[in-house]
Enzyme design. Structure first.
Site, PDB file in Angstrom:
ATOM      1  N   ASP A  10       0.877  -1.161   0.000  1.00 46.85           N
ATOM      2  CA  ASP A  10       0.000   0.000   0.000  1.00 46.85           C
ATOM      3  C   ASP A  10       0.922   1.220   0.000  1.00 46.85           C
ATOM      4  O   ASP A  10       2.106   1.103   0.345  1.00 46.85           O
ATOM      5  CB  ASP A  10      -0.874  -0.050   1.265  1.00 46.85           C
ATOM      6  N   LEU A  11       0.394   2.369  -0.407  1.00 42.45           N
ATOM      7  CA  LEU A  11       1.237   3.572  -0.458  1.00 42.45           C
ATOM      8  C   LEU A  11       1.026   4.471   0.765  1.00 42.45           C
ATOM      9  O   LEU A  11       1.936   4.662   1.581  1.00 42.45           O
ATOM     10  CB  LEU A  11       0.918   4.360  -1.740  1.00 42.45           C
ATOM     11  N   ASP A  12      -0.215   5.003   0.877  1.00 42.06           N
ATOM     12  CA  ASP A  12      -0.518   5.969   1.935  1.00 42.06           C
ATOM     13  C   ASP A  12      -0.408   5.298   3.308  1.00 42.06           C
ATOM     14  O   ASP A  12      -1.169   4.384   3.617  1.00 42.06           O
ATOM     15  CB  ASP A  12      -1.946   6.510   1.758  1.00 42.06           C
ATOM     16  N   THR A  18       1.153   9.919   4.006  1.00 39.59           N
ATOM     17  CA  THR A  18       0.181  10.847   3.416  1.00 39.59           C
ATOM     18  C   THR A  18      -1.152  10.780   4.143  1.00 39.59           C
ATOM     19  O   THR A  18      -2.002  11.646   3.930  1.00 39.59           O
ATOM     20  CB  THR A  18      -0.036  10.514   1.927  1.00 39.59           C
ATOM     21  N   LYS A  46      -8.911   5.049   6.054  1.00 34.64           N
ATOM     22  CA  LYS A  46      -7.685   4.538   5.454  1.00 34.64           C
ATOM     23  C   LYS A  46      -7.990   3.405   4.472  1.00 34.64           C
ATOM     24  O   LYS A  46      -8.717   2.468   4.818  1.00 34.64           O
ATOM     25  CB  LYS A  46      -6.709   4.072   6.537  1.00 34.64           C
ATOM     26  N   SER A 115      -2.460   0.535  -4.431  1.00 36.81           N
ATOM     27  CA  SER A 115      -3.020   1.684  -3.706  1.00 36.81           C
ATOM     28  C   SER A 115      -4.387   2.069  -4.252  1.00 36.81           C
ATOM     29  O   SER A 115      -4.620   1.982  -5.452  1.00 36.81           O
ATOM     30  CB  SER A 115      -2.072   2.878  -3.852  1.00 36.81           C
ATOM     31  N   ALA A 116      -5.260   2.533  -3.368  1.00 39.17           N
ATOM     32  CA  ALA A 116      -6.582   3.008  -3.791  1.00 39.17           C
ATOM     33  C   ALA A 116      -6.521   4.419  -4.343  1.00 39.17           C
ATOM     34  O   ALA A 116      -7.494   4.927  -4.894  1.00 39.17           O
ATOM     35  CB  ALA A 116      -7.539   2.977  -2.599  1.00 39.17           C
ATOM     36  N   LYS A 146     -10.803  -1.267  -1.513  1.00 40.65           N
ATOM     37  CA  LYS A 146     -10.571  -2.130  -0.362  1.00 40.65           C
ATOM     38  C   LYS A 146     -11.750  -1.940   0.601  1.00 40.65           C
ATOM     39  O   LYS A 146     -12.226  -0.821   0.719  1.00 40.65           O
ATOM     40  CB  LYS A 146      -9.256  -1.739   0.328  1.00 40.65           C
ATOM     41  N   GLU A 170       0.253  -3.376   4.629  1.00 36.39           N
ATOM     42  CA  GLU A 170      -0.892  -2.475   4.728  1.00 36.39           C
ATOM     43  C   GLU A 170      -0.973  -1.780   6.087  1.00 36.39           C
ATOM     44  O   GLU A 170      -0.680  -2.391   7.107  1.00 36.39           O
ATOM     45  CB  GLU A 170      -2.180  -3.306   4.594  1.00 36.39           C
ATOM     46  N   ASP A 171      -1.410  -0.523   6.074  1.00 32.42           N
ATOM     47  CA  ASP A 171      -1.648   0.174   7.349  1.00 32.42           C
ATOM     48  C   ASP A 171      -3.141   0.276   7.666  1.00 32.42           C
ATOM     49  O   ASP A 171      -3.510   0.803   8.714  1.00 32.42           O
ATOM     50  CB  ASP A 171      -1.060   1.596   7.321  1.00 32.42           C
TER      51      ASP A 171
HETATM   52  C1  BG6 Z   1      -5.966   5.517   0.006  1.00 35.16           C
HETATM   53  C2  BG6 Z   1      -6.060   6.290   1.302  1.00 35.16           C
HETATM   54  O1  BG6 Z   1      -4.649   5.103  -0.202  1.00 35.16           O
HETATM   55  O2  BG6 Z   1      -6.377   6.317  -1.082  1.00 35.16           O
HETATM   56  C3  BG6 Z   1      -7.454   6.849   1.487  1.00 35.16           C
HETATM   57  O3  BG6 Z   1      -5.731   5.447   2.390  1.00 35.16           O
HETATM   58  C4  BG6 Z   1      -7.855   7.671   0.257  1.00 35.16           C
HETATM   59  O4  BG6 Z   1      -7.492   7.645   2.655  1.00 35.16           O
HETATM   60  C5  BG6 Z   1      -7.717   6.816  -0.995  1.00 35.16           C
HETATM   61  O5  BG6 Z   1      -9.190   8.147   0.378  1.00 35.16           O
HETATM   62  C6  BG6 Z   1      -8.044   7.586  -2.268  1.00 35.16           C
HETATM   63  O6  BG6 Z   1      -7.080   8.572  -2.459  1.00 35.16           O
HETATM   64  P1  BG6 Z   1      -7.150   9.725  -3.549  1.00 35.16           P
HETATM   65  O7  BG6 Z   1      -5.739  10.279  -3.517  1.00 35.16           O
HETATM   66  O8  BG6 Z   1      -7.485   9.088  -4.852  1.00 35.16           O
HETATM   67  O9  BG6 Z   1      -8.180  10.698  -3.097  1.00 35.16           O
HETATM   68 MG    MG Z   2      -2.789   3.070   3.577  1.00 37.19          MG
END
Ligand code: BG6
Ligand code: MG
Length: 221
Positions: A10-12, A18, A46, A115-116, A146, A170-171
């Site tokens: 996962d990224l964030d 972030t 998250k 990542s989402a 997710k 994953e966090d």
């Molecule tokens: C996920 C985050 O990686 O991305 C979420 O954990 C976030 O908090 C989601 O809502 C979507 O991100 P973005 O940058 O497309 O708004």
């Molecule tokens: Mg995350």
């Protein structure tokens, strides 16, 4: 038996923190709409997509908006979020991440991003890590967020590997569930009290190594 052929990150909150910028931007929106929400509530956001996050937050504030207003606020939140992202530098890569990826590279283990976020590529560019990943699956590739396993299954597919050969980092509670639903083991990055369903939890990458993780993996047989 679990073998380790690729890691999907996962990224964030795993590669960079972030999550704090998402929280700040969403909170600014909530405050403008006349309410607030806690860091504890923020845990539920998250791993969750932008529009689903918006729905949850509006629910907490008891605010009803038209679809047009929802789109307007989601865009506004993203603009605030991007102000933070554009300030990011490689200094924000979380401790131990680079060394850990380097050890995977040396061991010929695939390195993927799951990542989402629709901003994932921009964030990787900001921190100079686009080339650190063999495979990048982000919010622009998926239709289900997710805890649906889609993002990680697409990652495994891109490596041409069965899910059982991939391990997810994953966090987010939703991300751990996504990994398990996809048939993958999940390493939680963060608090063991929050990530209760993870197979193992590390508080940081400084605390683990490929050999330590492989030992744990053998224990998962
Ligand atoms: C996920 C985050 O990686 O991305 C979420 O954990 C976030 O908090 C989601 O809502 C979507 O991100 P973005 O940058 O497309 O708004
Ligand atoms: Mg995350």
């Amino acid at each position: 038996m679990t073998t380790l052929k690729a890691c999907l990150f996962d990224l964030d909150g795993v590669i960079v923190d972030t999550a704090i910028y998402h929280y700040k931007a969403w909170r600014r929106m909530a405050n403008e709409l006349g309410f607030d929400f806690t860091e504890h509530q923020n845990e539920q956001l998250k791993g969750v997509s932008r529009m689903e996050s918006l729905e949850l937050i509006l629910g907490w504030g008891g605010v009803t908006l038209s679809d047009e207003e929802k789109n307007k606020w989601a865009t506004q939140k993203n603009e605030w979020y991007l102000e933070y992202i554009h300030q990011m530098t490689p200094d924000e890569i979380l401790p131990g991440v680079k060394d850990f990826l380097e050890s995977l590279r040396k061991a010929d283990i695939g390195i993927g991003l799951g990542s989402a976020s629709k901003n994932a590529r921009l964030i990787l560019e900001q921190i100079g890590m686009v080339d650190s990943f063999d495979v990048i699956i982000d919010g622009t590739h998926i239709t289900k967020s997710k805890p649906d396993p889609e993002v990680f299954l697409l990652g495994a597919k891109a490596f041409n590997l069965p899910p059982a050969d991939c391990v997810v980092f994953e966090d987010a509670v939703a991300g751990i569930e996504a990994a398990h639903r996809g048939g993958m083991k999940a390493v939680g990055v963060g608090s063991a009290e929050v990530l209760t369903e993870a197979d193992i939890v590390i508080s940081s990458f400084t605390e683990t190594s490929l050999s330590k993780l492989s030992d744990e993996l053998l224990g998962w047989q």
